[in-house]
Scaffold this active site. Structure first.
Site, PDB file in Angstrom:
ATOM      1  CB  THR A 138      -0.947   0.038   1.148  1.00  0.00           C
ATOM      2  OG1 THR A 138      -0.050  -0.176   2.371  1.00  0.00           O
ATOM      3  CG2 THR A 138      -2.020  -0.901   1.148  1.00  0.00           C
ATOM      4  CB  SER A 154       9.531   4.283   5.484  1.00  0.00           C
ATOM      5  OG  SER A 154       8.535   5.172   5.152  1.00  0.00           O
ATOM      6  CB  SER A 189      17.456   3.327   3.622  1.00  0.00           C
ATOM      7  OG  SER A 189      17.396   4.784   3.748  1.00  0.00           O
ATOM      8  CD  GLU A 221      17.843   9.259   6.148  1.00  0.00           C
ATOM      9  OE1 GLU A 221      18.041   9.273   7.571  1.00  0.00           O
ATOM     10  OE2 GLU A 221      18.322   9.972   5.392  1.00  0.00           O
ATOM     11  CE1 TYR A 232      13.203   3.838   7.487  1.00  0.00           C
ATOM     12  CE2 TYR A 232      15.075   5.168   6.560  1.00  0.00           C
ATOM     13  CZ  TYR A 232      14.178   4.141   6.610  1.00  0.00           C
ATOM     14  OH  TYR A 232      13.948   3.860   5.259  1.00  0.00           O
TER      15      TYR A 232
HETATM   16  P1  NAP Z   1       5.761   3.937   2.775  1.00  0.00           P
HETATM   17  O1  NAP Z   1       5.197   4.785   1.595  1.00  0.00           O
HETATM   18  O2  NAP Z   1       6.024   4.418   3.960  1.00  0.00           O
HETATM   19  O3  NAP Z   1       5.274   2.588   2.865  1.00  0.00           O
HETATM   20  C1  NAP Z   1       5.325   1.707   3.874  1.00  0.00           C
HETATM   21  C2  NAP Z   1       4.649   0.441   3.827  1.00  0.00           C
HETATM   22  O4  NAP Z   1       4.932  -0.673   4.702  1.00  0.00           O
HETATM   23  C3  NAP Z   1       3.190   0.793   3.799  1.00  0.00           C
HETATM   24  O5  NAP Z   1       2.588  -0.019   2.990  1.00  0.00           O
HETATM   25  C4  NAP Z   1       2.667   0.386   5.280  1.00  0.00           C
HETATM   26  O6  NAP Z   1       1.256   0.083   5.465  1.00  0.00           O
HETATM   27  C5  NAP Z   1       3.741  -0.927   5.388  1.00  0.00           C
HETATM   28  N1  NAP Z   1       3.744  -1.150   6.937  1.00  0.00           N
HETATM   29  C6  NAP Z   1       4.357  -0.340   7.803  1.00  0.00           C
HETATM   30  N2  NAP Z   1       4.303  -1.133   8.935  1.00  0.00           N
HETATM   31  C7  NAP Z   1       3.856  -2.179   8.719  1.00  0.00           C
HETATM   32  C8  NAP Z   1       3.543  -3.534   9.560  1.00  0.00           C
HETATM   33  N3  NAP Z   1       3.954  -3.752  10.683  1.00  0.00           N
HETATM   34  N4  NAP Z   1       3.222  -4.658   8.536  1.00  0.00           N
HETATM   35  C9  NAP Z   1       2.930  -4.620   7.659  1.00  0.00           C
HETATM   36  N5  NAP Z   1       3.065  -3.531   6.917  1.00  0.00           N
HETATM   37  C10 NAP Z   1       3.578  -2.398   7.361  1.00  0.00           C
HETATM   38  O7  NAP Z   1       7.457   3.684   2.288  1.00  0.00           O
HETATM   39  P2  NAP Z   1       8.035   3.312   0.638  1.00  0.00           P
HETATM   40  O8  NAP Z   1       8.641   5.179   0.217  1.00  0.00           O
HETATM   41  O9  NAP Z   1       7.283   2.914  -0.299  1.00  0.00           O
HETATM   42  O10 NAP Z   1       9.493   2.654   0.751  1.00  0.00           O
HETATM   43  C11 NAP Z   1       9.461   1.296   0.800  1.00  0.00           C
HETATM   44  C12 NAP Z   1      10.662   0.669   1.567  1.00  0.00           C
HETATM   45  O11 NAP Z   1      11.481   1.171   1.212  1.00  0.00           O
HETATM   46  C13 NAP Z   1      10.623   0.854   3.270  1.00  0.00           C
HETATM   47  O12 NAP Z   1      11.075  -0.253   3.849  1.00  0.00           O
HETATM   48  C14 NAP Z   1      11.568   2.215   3.240  1.00  0.00           C
HETATM   49  O13 NAP Z   1      12.127   2.145   4.286  1.00  0.00           O
HETATM   50  C15 NAP Z   1      12.500   1.834   2.046  1.00  0.00           C
HETATM   51  N6  NAP Z   1      13.193   3.193   1.612  1.00  0.00           N
HETATM   52  C16 NAP Z   1      12.511   3.918   1.086  1.00  0.00           C
HETATM   53  C17 NAP Z   1      13.185   5.069   0.180  1.00  0.00           C
HETATM   54  C18 NAP Z   1      12.283   6.145  -0.361  1.00  0.00           C
HETATM   55  O14 NAP Z   1      13.008   7.154  -0.540  1.00  0.00           O
HETATM   56  N7  NAP Z   1      10.956   6.094  -0.486  1.00  0.00           N
HETATM   57  C19 NAP Z   1      14.538   4.747   0.307  1.00  0.00           C
HETATM   58  C20 NAP Z   1      15.279   3.834   0.532  1.00  0.00           C
HETATM   59  C21 NAP Z   1      14.422   2.822   1.578  1.00  0.00           C
HETATM   60  P3  NAP Z   1       0.207   0.802   5.782  1.00  0.00           P
HETATM   61  O15 NAP Z   1      -0.252   1.591   4.459  1.00  0.00           O
HETATM   62  O16 NAP Z   1      -0.913   0.087   6.530  1.00  0.00           O
HETATM   63  O17 NAP Z   1       0.803   1.961   6.769  1.00  0.00           O
HETATM   64  O1  F7E Z   2      13.724  14.404   4.645  1.00  0.00           O
HETATM   65  C1  F7E Z   2      14.759  18.198   5.358  1.00  0.00           C
HETATM   66  C2  F7E Z   2      15.089  16.976   6.414  1.00  0.00           C
HETATM   67  O2  F7E Z   2      11.659  13.366   5.130  1.00  0.00           O
HETATM   68  C3  F7E Z   2      14.617  14.837   3.559  1.00  0.00           C
HETATM   69  C4  F7E Z   2      12.746   8.145   3.828  1.00  0.00           C
HETATM   70  O3  F7E Z   2      11.948   7.631   2.427  1.00  0.00           O
HETATM   71  O4  F7E Z   2      14.529   8.886   2.201  1.00  0.00           O
HETATM   72  C5  F7E Z   2      13.393   9.367   3.387  1.00  0.00           C
HETATM   73  O5  F7E Z   2      14.049   9.905   4.349  1.00  0.00           O
HETATM   74  C6  F7E Z   2      15.455  16.205   4.216  1.00  0.00           C
HETATM   75  C7  F7E Z   2      15.707  15.951   5.644  1.00  0.00           C
HETATM   76  O6  F7E Z   2      13.487  12.133   3.799  1.00  0.00           O
HETATM   77  C8  F7E Z   2      11.532  19.391   6.012  1.00  0.00           C
HETATM   78  O7  F7E Z   2      15.627  17.330   7.389  1.00  0.00           O
HETATM   79  C9  F7E Z   2      13.165  20.251   5.664  1.00  0.00           C
HETATM   80  O8  F7E Z   2      17.164  16.366   5.858  1.00  0.00           O
HETATM   81  O9  F7E Z   2      11.790  13.876   2.893  1.00  0.00           O
HETATM   82  P1  F7E Z   2      12.499  13.408   3.916  1.00  0.00           P
HETATM   83  P2  F7E Z   2      14.421  11.578   4.421  1.00  0.00           P
HETATM   84  O10 F7E Z   2      14.617  11.745   5.977  1.00  0.00           O
HETATM   85  O11 F7E Z   2      15.918  11.658   3.729  1.00  0.00           O
HETATM   86  C10 F7E Z   2      15.246   8.167   2.879  1.00  0.00           C
HETATM   87  C11 F7E Z   2      16.222   7.331   1.876  1.00  0.00           C
HETATM   88  C12 F7E Z   2      14.507   6.764   3.315  1.00  0.00           C
HETATM   89  O12 F7E Z   2      14.767   5.686   3.627  1.00  0.00           O
HETATM   90  C13 F7E Z   2      13.517   7.179   4.335  1.00  0.00           C
HETATM   91  O13 F7E Z   2      12.473   6.161   4.555  1.00  0.00           O
HETATM   92  O14 F7E Z   2      14.538  17.345   4.187  1.00  0.00           O
HETATM   93  N1  F7E Z   2      13.686  18.714   5.628  1.00  0.00           N
HETATM   94  N2  F7E Z   2      12.395  20.647   6.133  1.00  0.00           N
HETATM   95  C14 F7E Z   2      12.395  18.285   6.024  1.00  0.00           C
HETATM   96  N3  F7E Z   2      11.661  16.836   5.857  1.00  0.00           N
HETATM   97  C15 F7E Z   2      10.411  16.670   6.278  1.00  0.00           C
HETATM   98  N4  F7E Z   2      10.314  15.462   6.113  1.00  0.00           N
HETATM   99  N5  F7E Z   2       9.524  17.825   6.404  1.00  0.00           N
HETATM  100  C16 F7E Z   2      10.121  19.237   6.447  1.00  0.00           C
HETATM  101  O15 F7E Z   2       9.509  20.314   6.886  1.00  0.00           O
END
Ligand code: NAP
Ligand code: F7E
Length: 344
Positions: free
Chosen positions: A10, A82, A123, A125, A147
Site C-alpha cells: 500500500t 519509513s 536505505s 539513511e 530509522y
Molecule cells: P511507505 O510509503 O512509507 O510504505 C511503507 C509500507 O509499509 C506501507 O504499505 C505500510 O502499510 C507498510 N507497513 C508499515 N508497517 C507495517 C507492518 N507492521 N506490517 C505490515 N506492513 C507495514 O514507504 P516507501 O517510500 O514505499 O518505501 C518502501 C521501503 O523502502 C521502506 O522499507 C522504506 O523504509 C524503504 N526505503 C524508501 C526510500 C524512499 O526514498 N522512498 C529509500 C530507501 C529505502 P500501511 O499502508 O498500512 O501504513
Molecule cells: O527529508 C529535510 C529533512 O523526510 C529529507 C525516507 O523515504 O529517504 C527518506 O528519508 C530532508 C531531511 O526524507 C522538512 O531534515 C526540511 O534532511 O523527505 P524526508 P529522508 O529523511 O531523507 C530515505 C532514503 C529513506 O529511506 C526514508 O524512508 O528534508 N526537511 N524541512 C524536511 N523534511 C520533512 N519531512 N519535512 C520538512 O518540513
C-alpha cells in the site's frame, strides 16, 4: 507464471513495484496489515489485478502462513516504519517493524522455502554522517536516526541469512526516490503539494525545517525496476541505486515555485518544529555497479521529477477523483512538457 509477495504494497514503492510485476506477467500477492479503515488509494488502478493477503511484520505466524498459502518464488520486503522523524518519537516500534520485521520475514522464508528469493529495502539513511562522497556499496555506515539504525540491522541480517543459510537475499541501498504517490509528510511531496495549493489559491504558506540538507532524489518508478533486476541475477549481491546528483531542499523549493512562476521567499517559513535531533546533511550515491551489472540507470532527472510531481498535484487538487496515473503516463506527461514551454 511466477508469484511474488510484496510487503508494504500500500506504500509508494509497493504500488509501483506491483504495477511493474503485473506488467512482467507475475501473479502479485500484496501483504497488508489490518486497519479499521482501508486505504488502497495508491493501488486503485491495479486493485482488481493483485491479490491481498493479511499479515503484519510484527506477527511471525502471519508471515509463515502467507508463504505457505501462496508459495511465492520472490519476496520483496518493502514494509517498514519509513518516516525518519517518527523514528525519533517511536524508536522502539520503528525497531520492531524496520529491524526485527526483516528477521521475521527471513525466518518465514527459512522455515517454509529457503529457495525463495528475497529483496530487502535498505536505505541511504544507513550512510547518515557520510564517511565518503559519493556513497557506494563499500562505504561504511554511520546512521543518524533510529530509522537508519534499524535499516542497518535489516541490511546485515539479510547478509547474515545469505551467508548462514544460503538464502538468495539481496539488499538494495536505495537513495531517496519520490513520485506523486510519495507520502505527504516527506519533504518533496510536502513542497510540491503546497506549491500546487498556493498556485490554486488554497494556501498561502509552506513551513519547512532545514533547507540546507542535500539529497540524491530520483523517481520511484525507476527505482522499483532496480529491485526487480536484483532478484533476476545469477547470484545475490547488494547494490546502491541513485542518480549521482545532489540538491539541497532549498534548490527543490526554488525549482518547484519557479515552475509555477511564484517567488518562494514570499511563502516559505522556517519552523524549528521540523528540525531533527540529528541530521543527515549530504547524500549522493554512486550507482556505477548497478549500471554495470544490472544495466540500470535512471530515466527521470531532478527537474523532470519536480515537474511531474507538481503536475500530478495540480491535477489531483482540481479533480480529486482523478487518482494516480500509472508509471508510463506520469513520465509521458512530463516528457511532452519539456518540448513545449515547460509550464503547466
Ligand atoms: P511507505 O510509503 O512509507 O510504505 C511503507 C509500507 O509499509 C506501507 O504499505 C505500510 O502499510 C507498510 N507497513 C508499515 N508497517 C507495517 C507492518 N507492521 N506490517 C505490515 N506492513 C507495514 O514507504 P516507501 O517510500 O514505499 O518505501 C518502501 C521501503 O523502502 C521502506 O522499507 C522504506 O523504509 C524503504 N526505503 C524508501 C526510500 C524512499 O526514498 N522512498 C529509500 C530507501 C529505502 P500501511 O499502508 O498500512 O501504513
Ligand atoms: O527529508 C529535510 C529533512 O523526510 C529529507 C525516507 O523515504 O529517504 C527518506 O528519508 C530532508 C531531511 O526524507 C522538512 O531534515 C526540511 O534532511 O523527505 P524526508 P529522508 O529523511 O531523507 C530515505 C532514503 C529513506 O529511506 C526514508 O524512508 O528534508 N526537511 N524541512 C524536511 N523534511 C520533512 N519531512 N519535512 C520538512 O518540513
Amino acid at each position: 507464471m511466477k508469484t511474488a509477495l510484496v510487503t508494504g504494497v500500500t506504500g509508494q514503492d509497493g504500488s509501483y513495484l506491483a504495477e511493474l510485476l503485473l506488467n512482467q506477467g507475475y501473479r502479485v500477492i500484496g501483504m497488508v496489515r489490518r486497519t479499521s479503515s482501508i486505504n488502497y488509494d495508491r493501488l486503485r488502478h491495479i486493485q482488481d489485478k493483485i491479490e491481498i493477503a493479511q499479515g503484519d511484520l510484527l506477527d511471525q505466524m502471519s508471515l509463515i502462513g502467507i508463504l505457505q498459502e501462496y508459495r511465492p518464488q520472490e519476496v520483496y520486503n518493502l514494509a517498514a516504519q519509513s518516516f525518519v522523524p517518527t523514528s525519533f518519537t517511536q524508536p522502539v516500534l520503528t525497531g520492531e517493524y524496520t529491524a526485527l520485521g526483516v528477521t521475521r520475514v527471513l525466518e518465514a522464508i527459512r522455515i517454509v522455502d529457503p529457495a525463495i528469493r528475497f529483496y530487502q529495502a535498505s536505505s541511504s539513511e544507513m550512510f547518515g554522517k557520510v564517511m565518503e562522497v559519493p556513497q557506494r556499496e563499500t562505504t561504511h555506515f554511520y546512521p543518524r536516526s533510529p530509522y537508519g539504525v534499524a535499516k542497518v540491522y535489516g541490511h546485515w541480517i539479510t547478509v547474515n541469512y545469505r551467508e548462514s543459510y544460503n538464502i538468495f537475499g539481496v539488499s538494495g541501498i536505495l537513495f531517496n526516490h519520490e513520485s506523486p504517490r510519495r507520502g505527504l509528510e516527506f519533504v518533496t511531496h510536502k513542497i510540491t503539494h503546497a506549491v500546487a495549493r498556493i498556485k490554486l489559491g488554497l494556501a498561502d504558506e509552506l513551513r519547512l525545517g532545514n533547507l540546507e540538507a542535500r539529497r540524491d532524489w530520483g523517481y520511484a518508478g525507476d527505482y522499483v525496476r532496480a529491485m526487480w533486476l536484483m532478484l533476476q541475477q545469477d547470484a545475490p549481491d547488494d547494490f546502491v541505486i541513485a542518480t549521482g546528483e545532489t540538491h539541497s531542499v532549498q534548490q527543490f523549493v526554488e525549482e518547484a515555485f519557479g515552475y509555477v512562476d511564484l517567488d518562494w521567499r514570499q511563502y516559505v517559513k522556517q519552523d524549528p518544529k521540523f528540525y531533527r535531533p540529528a541530521e543527515v546533511d549530504l547524500l549522493v550515491g554512486d550507482a556505477t555497479k548497478a549500471g554495470r551489472k544490472l544495466g540500470w540507470e535512471p530515466t527521470v532527472d531532478f527537474r523532470a521529477l519536480v515537474r511531474l510531481m507538481i503536475d500530478a498535484d495540480l491535477k489531483l487538487l482540481q479533480n480529486p477523483n482523478h487518482g494516480y496515473p500509472p508509471i508510463a503516463e506520469e513520465i509521458k506527461t512530463q516528457a511532452g512538457k519539456s518540448q513545449g514551454t515547460g509550464k503547466p
